[in-house]
Design a protein around this motif. Structure first.
Motif, short mmCIF file in Angstrom:
data_model
loop_
_atom_site.label_atom_id
_atom_site.label_comp_id
_atom_site.label_asym_id
_atom_site.label_seq_id
_atom_site.Cartn_x
_atom_site.Cartn_y
_atom_site.Cartn_z
N ALA A 127 36.91 101.82 -11.24
CA ALA A 127 37.86 101.42 -12.29
C ALA A 127 37.77 99.91 -12.50
O ALA A 127 38.74 99.27 -12.87
CB ALA A 127 39.29 101.82 -11.88
N ALA A 130 33.08 97.35 -15.69
CA ALA A 130 32.17 98.23 -16.44
C ALA A 130 32.82 99.60 -16.65
O ALA A 130 32.69 100.20 -17.73
CB ALA A 130 30.85 98.37 -15.70
N ASN A 149 39.17 106.22 -7.83
CA ASN A 149 38.91 104.83 -7.39
C ASN A 149 39.47 104.59 -6.00
O ASN A 149 40.46 105.18 -5.59
CB ASN A 149 39.55 103.84 -8.38
N THR A 151 40.91 101.90 -4.85
CA THR A 151 42.28 101.41 -5.01
C THR A 151 42.94 102.28 -6.08
O THR A 151 42.68 102.11 -7.27
CB THR A 151 42.28 99.93 -5.46
N ARG A 154 44.62 100.99 -9.35
CA ARG A 154 43.74 100.53 -10.44
C ARG A 154 43.32 101.71 -11.32
O ARG A 154 43.23 101.58 -12.54
CB ARG A 154 42.50 99.89 -9.84
N1 LIG Z 1 23.78 99.58 -16.50
C1 LIG Z 1 24.44 98.61 -17.08
O1 LIG Z 1 24.17 98.21 -18.23
C2 LIG Z 1 25.59 97.98 -16.37
C3 LIG Z 1 26.52 97.18 -17.07
C4 LIG Z 1 27.59 96.62 -16.36
C5 LIG Z 1 27.70 96.86 -15.00
N2 LIG Z 1 26.77 97.64 -14.36
C6 LIG Z 1 26.87 97.93 -12.92
O2 LIG Z 1 28.09 98.60 -12.67
C7 LIG Z 1 28.55 98.30 -11.35
C8 LIG Z 1 30.02 97.88 -11.37
O3 LIG Z 1 30.14 96.64 -12.02
P1 LIG Z 1 31.57 96.03 -12.43
O4 LIG Z 1 31.28 94.80 -13.19
O5 LIG Z 1 32.43 97.07 -13.04
O6 LIG Z 1 32.16 95.66 -10.97
P2 LIG Z 1 33.70 95.41 -10.56
O7 LIG Z 1 34.51 95.01 -11.74
O8 LIG Z 1 33.64 94.50 -9.39
O9 LIG Z 1 34.23 96.86 -10.09
C9 LIG Z 1 33.75 97.45 -8.96
C10 LIG Z 1 34.32 98.87 -8.80
O10 LIG Z 1 33.65 99.49 -7.70
C11 LIG Z 1 34.60 99.83 -6.69
N3 LIG Z 1 34.00 99.55 -5.38
C12 LIG Z 1 33.38 98.41 -5.00
N4 LIG Z 1 32.96 98.53 -3.73
C13 LIG Z 1 33.34 99.76 -3.30
C14 LIG Z 1 33.20 100.48 -2.07
N5 LIG Z 1 32.58 99.93 -1.00
N6 LIG Z 1 33.69 101.72 -1.98
C15 LIG Z 1 34.32 102.28 -3.04
N7 LIG Z 1 34.49 101.67 -4.23
C16 LIG Z 1 34.01 100.42 -4.36
C17 LIG Z 1 35.81 98.97 -6.94
O11 LIG Z 1 36.94 99.63 -6.40
P3 LIG Z 1 38.32 98.82 -6.09
O12 LIG Z 1 39.08 98.81 -7.39
O13 LIG Z 1 38.98 99.61 -5.03
O14 LIG Z 1 37.92 97.44 -5.64
C18 LIG Z 1 35.81 98.94 -8.48
O15 LIG Z 1 36.35 100.11 -9.02
C19 LIG Z 1 27.60 97.22 -10.82
O16 LIG Z 1 26.62 97.83 -10.01
C20 LIG Z 1 26.93 96.67 -12.07
O17 LIG Z 1 25.63 96.18 -11.83
C21 LIG Z 1 25.73 98.20 -15.02
#
Ligand SMILES: NC(=O)c1ccc[n+]([C@@H]2O[C@H](COP(=O)([O-])OP(=O)(O)OC[C@H]3O[C@@H](n4cnc5c(N)ncnc54)[C@H](OP(=O)(O)O)[C@@H]3O)[C@@H](O)[C@H]2O)c1
Length: 282
Positions: A127, A130, A149, A151, A154
């Motif tokens: 959540a 992205a 999620n 958390t 969220r």
């Molecule tokens: N393919 C594409 O074009 C594209 C575009 C954008 C992003 N992405 C990828 O998408 C991913 C997420 O990016 P974001 O910018 O959304 O990151 P973000 O805002 O930091 O969000 C991370 C999410 O992952 C969860 N999370 C993180 N570590 C975790 C763990 N150890 N166990 C369980 N849940 C966990 C977090 O949960 P909590 O809320 O509990 O912290 C949160 O929901 C990244 O790998 C990024 O490279 C890809």
């Protein structure tokens, strides 16, 4: 010569330069894409100077600036405002306008792989930034969207905000990222989206969902694009599920931005080949 910038901090890992410069070359456009590493306290000054130059066509925005950039722009597209984040800037005759093409890119990739998505029942893990963008677009297109999620608050907040959107057509609910609850949700679903960084290089052995929860009736879409085939995608294939790698989303969100900056139809295959080549070499 017109210029496009990626604004992030850091930006060294980005595939955007390779992707857009390949596309500019392919179409013979006099454009250049540059990566700019901008510390948070310098973002406002950069927007006020370099982004106000007439040769600035537009740019991409990545972590940690996707929210902070909003206050420096002259306008923001309503869907990007609802998502709460901007990943694309367009110089529209001297006005800097913000958009979010992450969710559009994901939906284009999903529609291509799935066909019509109106009946899709989706479980999305994550959540964060992205996931918010994708969740927004999914909620306007699919039948059911379950957000899991770590958390829970969220996920609840995101589900509430998506349901409040007048354009929402999905039944949206939130669940904790807890084994049995997740298993039951995935059993009922036909699409699984990973919106967490779990499995991303260098921690490629991590995965958000255990293999035994995957089944042949699923399309598994992993937003992680490095590596191209994550552990989740590999195990999904082994379970007989269809897969959609994050590279497709990356290319489609970039292609949407490219069209906005140049007015030209993006050479999608060239962009994808450039990213895949760079990822294989990295
Ligand atoms: N393919 C594409 O074009 C594209 C575009 C954008 C992003 N992405 C990828 O998408 C991913 C997420 O990016 P974001 O910018 O959304 O990151 P973000 O805002 O930091 O969000 C991370 C999410 O992952 C969860 N999370 C993180 N570590 C975790 C763990 N150890 N166990 C369980 N849940 C966990 C977090 O949960 P909590 O809320 O509990 O912290 C949160 O929901 C990244 O790998 C990024 O490279 C890809």
């Amino acid at each position: 010569m017109r210029v496009c910038y990626l604004l992030g901090y850091p930006v060294g890992h980005s595939m955007s330069g390779v992707m857009h410069n390949a596309a500019f070359r392919e179409l013979g456009l006099d454009y250049r894409y540059e990566l700019k590493s901008v510390p948070p306290d310098e973002l406002g000054a950069l927007v006020a100077t370099e982004l106000r130059r007439t040769d600035f066509a537009g740019g991409s925005v990545t972590i940690p600036h996707k929210i902070a950039i909003i206050e420096h722009l002259d306008g923001v597209d309503p869907s990007a405002l609802r998502i709460g984040a901007v990943n694309t800037i367009v110089n529209e005759d001297g006005r800097l306008k913000g958009y979010n093409t992450d969710g559009t890119g994901a939906l284009m990739g999903l529609t291509e792989a799935y066909g019509r998505v109106e009946e899709a029942r989706v479980v999305m893990v994550g959540a964060g930034g992205a996931a918010r963008a994708i969740g927004y677009h999914l909620s306007t297109a699919v039948r059911e969207l379950t957000i899991a999620n770590r958390t829970l608050e969220r996920a609840e907040e995101l589900a509430t905000s998506l349901s409040a959107n007048p354009e929402c057509r999905a039944t949206v609910r939130s669940i904790p990222l807890e084994r049995e609850t997740l298993r039951a949700a995935i059993e009922e679903a036909d699409t699984l989206v990973n919106g967490t960084p779990l499995g991303m290089h260098p921690r490629t052995n991590d995965t958000p969902v255990q293999k035994e929860m995957l089944h042949p009736g699923l399309l598994v879409f992993d937003m992680v694009y490095n590596p191209i085939k994550t552990r989740l995608l590999r195990e999904a294939e082994e379970a007989g599920a269809a897969t959609l790698p994050g590279v497709n989303m990356l290319v489609y969100q970039g292609a949407t931005a490219f069209k906005m900056w140049t007015g030209e139809d993006p050479p999608v295959e060239t962009m994808k080949a450039a990213v895949v080549g760079a990822l294989r070499g990295s």
